[in-house]
Design a protein around this motif. Structure first.
Motif, PDB file in Angstrom:
ATOM      1  N   ILE A 179       0.844  -1.197   0.000  1.00 23.11           N
ATOM      2  CA  ILE A 179       0.000   0.000   0.000  1.00 23.11           C
ATOM      3  C   ILE A 179       0.879   1.247   0.000  1.00 23.11           C
ATOM      4  CG2 ILE A 179      -1.654   1.362   1.331  1.00 23.11           C
ATOM      5  CD1 ILE A 179      -2.846  -1.251   2.344  1.00 23.11           C
ATOM      6  N   VAL A 180       0.609   2.139  -0.950  1.00 27.85           N
ATOM      7  CA  VAL A 180       1.296   3.431  -1.024  1.00 27.85           C
ATOM      8  C   VAL A 180       0.239   4.519  -1.120  1.00 27.85           C
ATOM      9  CG1 VAL A 180       3.427   2.554  -2.060  1.00 27.85           C
ATOM     10  CG2 VAL A 180       1.512   3.205  -3.534  1.00 27.85           C
ATOM     11  N   VAL A 181       0.555   5.696  -0.613  1.00 27.22           N
ATOM     12  CA  VAL A 181      -0.405   6.799  -0.593  1.00 27.22           C
ATOM     13  C   VAL A 181       0.127   7.964  -1.416  1.00 27.22           C
ATOM     14  CG1 VAL A 181      -1.542   8.508   0.870  1.00 27.22           C
ATOM     15  CG2 VAL A 181      -1.389   6.123   1.624  1.00 27.22           C
ATOM     16  N   ILE A 182      -0.744   8.533  -2.246  1.00 24.67           N
ATOM     17  CA  ILE A 182      -0.392   9.672  -3.080  1.00 24.67           C
ATOM     18  C   ILE A 182      -1.392  10.793  -2.819  1.00 24.67           C
ATOM     19  CG2 ILE A 182       0.042  10.495  -5.427  1.00 24.67           C
ATOM     20  CD1 ILE A 182      -0.303   6.790  -4.897  1.00 24.67           C
ATOM     21  N   THR A 183      -0.910  12.004  -2.631  1.00 26.38           N
ATOM     22  CA  THR A 183      -1.802  13.130  -2.387  1.00 26.38           C
ATOM     23  C   THR A 183      -1.317  14.370  -3.132  1.00 26.38           C
ATOM     24  OG1 THR A 183      -2.896  14.437  -0.656  1.00 26.38           O
ATOM     25  CG2 THR A 183      -0.581  13.876  -0.306  1.00 26.38           C
ATOM     26  N   ALA A 184      -2.214  15.324  -3.284  1.00 24.71           N
ATOM     27  CA  ALA A 184      -1.892  16.577  -3.978  1.00 24.71           C
ATOM     28  C   ALA A 184      -1.868  17.714  -2.958  1.00 24.71           C
ATOM     29  CB  ALA A 184      -2.903  16.848  -5.087  1.00 24.71           C
ATOM     30  N   ASP A 185      -0.939  17.615  -2.031  1.00 17.83           N
ATOM     31  CA  ASP A 185      -0.682  18.670  -1.045  1.00 17.83           C
ATOM     32  C   ASP A 185      -1.812  18.852  -0.029  1.00 17.83           C
ATOM     33  OD1 ASP A 185       1.428  20.273  -0.242  1.00 17.83           O
ATOM     34  OD2 ASP A 185       0.555  22.089  -1.101  1.00 17.83           O
ATOM     35  N   VAL A 186      -2.601  17.794   0.207  1.00 17.72           N
ATOM     36  CA  VAL A 186      -3.675  17.892   1.207  1.00 17.72           C
ATOM     37  C   VAL A 186      -3.593  16.737   2.209  1.00 17.72           C
ATOM     38  CG1 VAL A 186      -5.303  19.243  -0.184  1.00 17.72           C
ATOM     39  CG2 VAL A 186      -5.268  16.746  -0.399  1.00 17.72           C
ATOM     40  N   GLY A 187      -2.396  16.297   2.481  1.00 19.82           N
ATOM     41  CA  GLY A 187      -2.210  15.187   3.411  1.00 19.82           C
ATOM     42  C   GLY A 187      -2.735  15.487   4.800  1.00 19.82           C
ATOM     43  N   ASP A 188      -2.479  16.687   5.297  1.00 16.12           N
ATOM     44  CA  ASP A 188      -2.960  17.049   6.627  1.00 16.12           C
ATOM     45  C   ASP A 188      -4.482  17.130   6.655  1.00 16.12           C
ATOM     46  OD1 ASP A 188      -0.377  17.173   7.607  1.00 16.12           O
ATOM     47  OD2 ASP A 188      -0.189  19.338   7.290  1.00 16.12           O
ATOM     48  N   SER A 189      -5.061  17.737   5.651  1.00 13.66           N
ATOM     49  CA  SER A 189      -6.510  17.937   5.625  1.00 13.66           C
ATOM     50  C   SER A 189      -7.282  16.630   5.477  1.00 13.66           C
ATOM     51  CB  SER A 189      -6.892  18.878   4.473  1.00 13.66           C
ATOM     52  OG  SER A 189      -6.310  20.152   4.656  1.00 13.66           O
ATOM     53  N   THR A 190      -6.730  15.685   4.723  1.00 13.63           N
ATOM     54  CA  THR A 190      -7.402  14.403   4.524  1.00 13.63           C
ATOM     55  C   THR A 190      -7.082  13.393   5.631  1.00 13.63           C
ATOM     56  OG1 THR A 190      -5.579  13.543   3.199  1.00 13.63           O
ATOM     57  CG2 THR A 190      -7.365  14.670   2.014  1.00 13.63           C
ATOM     58  N   ARG A 191      -6.072  13.706   6.439  1.00 19.10           N
ATOM     59  CA  ARG A 191      -5.527  12.834   7.480  1.00 19.10           C
ATOM     60  C   ARG A 191      -4.685  11.694   6.902  1.00 19.10           C
ATOM     61  NH1 ARG A 191      -6.865  16.944   9.556  1.00 19.10           N
ATOM     62  NH2 ARG A 191      -8.061  17.158  11.513  1.00 19.10           N
ATOM     63  N   ALA A 192      -4.346  11.787   5.608  1.00 13.46           N
ATOM     64  CA  ALA A 192      -3.378  10.851   5.030  1.00 13.46           C
ATOM     65  C   ALA A 192      -2.004  11.078   5.652  1.00 13.46           C
ATOM     66  CB  ALA A 192      -3.311  11.023   3.522  1.00 13.46           C
ATOM     67  N   SER A 193      -1.822  12.207   6.304  1.00 15.43           N
ATOM     68  CA  SER A 193      -0.544  12.520   6.948  1.00 15.43           C
ATOM     69  C   SER A 193      -0.194  11.512   8.038  1.00 15.43           C
ATOM     70  CB  SER A 193      -0.596  13.921   7.546  1.00 15.43           C
ATOM     71  OG  SER A 193      -1.659  14.041   8.466  1.00 15.43           O
ATOM     72  N   TYR A 194      -1.197  10.854   8.597  1.00 14.16           N
ATOM     73  CA  TYR A 194      -0.915   9.815   9.586  1.00 14.16           C
ATOM     74  C   TYR A 194      -0.097   8.690   8.954  1.00 14.16           C
ATOM     75  CZ  TYR A 194      -4.602  12.091  12.357  1.00 14.16           C
ATOM     76  OH  TYR A 194      -5.372  12.991  13.061  1.00 14.16           O
ATOM     77  N   PHE A 195      -0.415   8.381   7.696  1.00 11.38           N
ATOM     78  CA  PHE A 195       0.332   7.361   6.952  1.00 11.38           C
ATOM     79  C   PHE A 195       1.750   7.846   6.691  1.00 11.38           C
ATOM     80  CE2 PHE A 195       1.578   4.700   3.414  1.00 11.38           C
ATOM     81  CZ  PHE A 195       0.924   3.492   3.630  1.00 11.38           C
ATOM     82  N   ARG A 196       1.895   9.121   6.354  1.00  8.87           N
ATOM     83  CA  ARG A 196       3.217   9.704   6.105  1.00  8.87           C
ATOM     84  C   ARG A 196       4.111   9.599   7.337  1.00  8.87           C
ATOM     85  NH1 ARG A 196       2.351  15.618   5.572  1.00  8.87           N
ATOM     86  NH2 ARG A 196       2.364  15.467   7.839  1.00  8.87           N
ATOM     87  N   GLU A 197       3.538   9.849   8.501  1.00  9.79           N
ATOM     88  CA  GLU A 197       4.309   9.795   9.742  1.00  9.79           C
ATOM     89  C   GLU A 197       4.820   8.386  10.029  1.00  9.79           C
ATOM     90  OE1 GLU A 197       1.520  11.297  12.530  1.00  9.79           O
ATOM     91  OE2 GLU A 197       1.527  13.335  11.690  1.00  9.79           O
ATOM     92  N   LYS A 198       4.043   7.390   9.664  1.00 10.32           N
ATOM     93  CA  LYS A 198       4.415   6.003   9.949  1.00 10.32           C
ATOM     94  C   LYS A 198       5.250   5.375   8.828  1.00 10.32           C
ATOM     95  CE  LYS A 198       4.086   2.471  12.768  1.00 10.32           C
ATOM     96  NZ  LYS A 198       2.801   1.755  13.021  1.00 10.32           N
ATOM     97  N   PHE A 199       4.922   5.743   7.591  1.00 11.23           N
ATOM     98  CA  PHE A 199       5.589   5.139   6.428  1.00 11.23           C
ATOM     99  C   PHE A 199       6.035   6.228   5.439  1.00 11.23           C
ATOM    100  CE2 PHE A 199       1.930   2.439   7.742  1.00 11.23           C
ATOM    101  CZ  PHE A 199       2.646   1.404   8.337  1.00 11.23           C
ATOM    102  N   PRO A 200       7.010   7.026   5.785  1.00 11.41           N
ATOM    103  CA  PRO A 200       7.400   8.157   4.917  1.00 11.41           C
ATOM    104  C   PRO A 200       7.903   7.724   3.548  1.00 11.41           C
ATOM    105  CG  PRO A 200       8.999   7.811   6.680  1.00 11.41           C
ATOM    106  CD  PRO A 200       7.820   6.969   7.013  1.00 11.41           C
ATOM    107  N   ASP A 201       8.456   6.524   3.436  1.00 11.31           N
ATOM    108  CA  ASP A 201       8.973   6.073   2.141  1.00 11.31           C
ATOM    109  C   ASP A 201       7.874   5.511   1.244  1.00 11.31           C
ATOM    110  OD1 ASP A 201       8.616   3.958   3.932  1.00 11.31           O
ATOM    111  OD2 ASP A 201      10.137   2.702   2.965  1.00 11.31           O
TER     112      ASP A 201
END
Length: 312
Positions: free
Chosen positions: A27-49
């Motif tokens: 599983i990989v996550v792609i966003t258009a600069d709205v990671g914080d607003s969508t809460r996809a940023s939680y995934f970024r914090e755990k799996f930055p790569d």
């Protein structure tokens, strides 16, 4: 997972996505600069790569996700519903035509981005997305159904449009004991005289309306139709035959959305009188999503009004 443990829809999405990422390394996550607003940023914090922010470039976001799917990854696009529509051509041509395994998990749909006004309020997206071949379209009712359905969505092969709001998530399915299945509708309340069908947070109003209608002696069923495509034709036909009257409710335009999808089944299987509640114009700015739902008549009071019209 503990159903109903998150009040906010986007919180439920972000935290559930992290749990799924722990279980599946593809599983990989792609966003258009709205990671914080969508809460996809939680995934970024755990799996930055495994997290990719392409900037405000939705067309590139879609094509990048398609490329990752083509090499065996499981891309989850996390973006605002409205701005995902900016890339509809790429969604159709790159993902839909090639039937690629990309999940478009969008937030801020409907009136949920109340403060930013009509430019940010996606009220046409279900209509646009359900026309694309190969795509499935799912609209969870509340935070509990996000927790229940997102694991199923991610495991399903093929492109899916998964539509969520922002914060507002009145309890609709919390505490219910059912396994989410794509293509299946769920009976929130049974009844014999009238059926209210819909998807998303407005089902709270449907349940409230049904409670008041019962006091008037009108036995009212409420049906949650979270999968708009492929839709549960059997349940829709069953309640058309059983009740003889249907009111649909949605946080979306009545043209091409949930009500239209239900009507397409009814007119072919067992035609009955229907009424449609939803948007008929652009939104506006307001202090809350609830304020806008009431302003545009997507509420219990209007459901009751339409139901009584059918009972005459």
């Amino acid at each position: 997972m503990l159903q109903g443990s998150f009040y906010s829809i986007r919180e439920a999405f972000g935290r559930t996505l992290v749990k799924l990422g722990e279980e599946d390394k593809d599983i990989v996550v792609i966003t258009a600069d709205v990671g914080d607003s969508t809460r996809a940023s939680y995934f970024r914090e755990k799996f930055p790569d495994r997290y990719f922010n392409v900037g405000i470039s939705e067309q590139d976001m879609v094509n990048f996700a398609a490329g990752l799917a083509a090499v065996g990854k499981k891309p989850v696009v996390a973006n605002f519903a409205m701005f995902t529509m900016r890339a509809w051509e790429q969604i159709r041509n790159t993902t839909g035509r090639m039937n690629l395994n990309v999940k478009f998990t969008v937030t801020h749909a409907g009136y949920s981005d109340s403060g930013d006004g009509s430019s940010h309020q996606a009220l046409e997206d279900i209509a646009l997305m359900r026309t694309i071949p190969n795509f499935k379209v799912v609209v969870p009712a509340d935070a509990a159904e996000v927790e229940r359905s997102l694991p199923v969505i991610i495991k399903e092969q093929g492109p899916i449009y998964y539509r969520m709001g922002r914060e507002y998530s009145p309890s609709i399915t919390t505490g219910m004991d059912y396994k989410f299945e794509i293509g299946k509708a769920y009976v929130l309340k049974d009844g014999d005289d009238l059926a209210i069908m819909g998807a998303g947070v407005v089902l709270w109003d449907a349940l409230k309306a049904a409670e008041e209608l019962e006091k008037m002696g009108i036995s009212t069923a409420v049906i949650n139709v979270p999968t708009i495509k492929p839709i549960d034709e059997n349940t829709i036909e069953y309640y058309a035959r059983k009740t003889g009257r249907i009111v649909t409710v949605e946080e979306h335009t009545i043209y091409g959305g949930v009500g239209s999808a239900i009507a397409e089944v009814v007119v072919q299987k067992y035609p009955v009188p229907m009424r449609f509640i939803g948007s008929t114009t652009f939104g506006r700015s307001a202090r809350s999503q609830r304020e806008l739902l009431d302003y545009y008549g997507i509420n219990a009071e209007n459901i009751i009004k339409k139901a009584l019209e059918l009972m005459k």
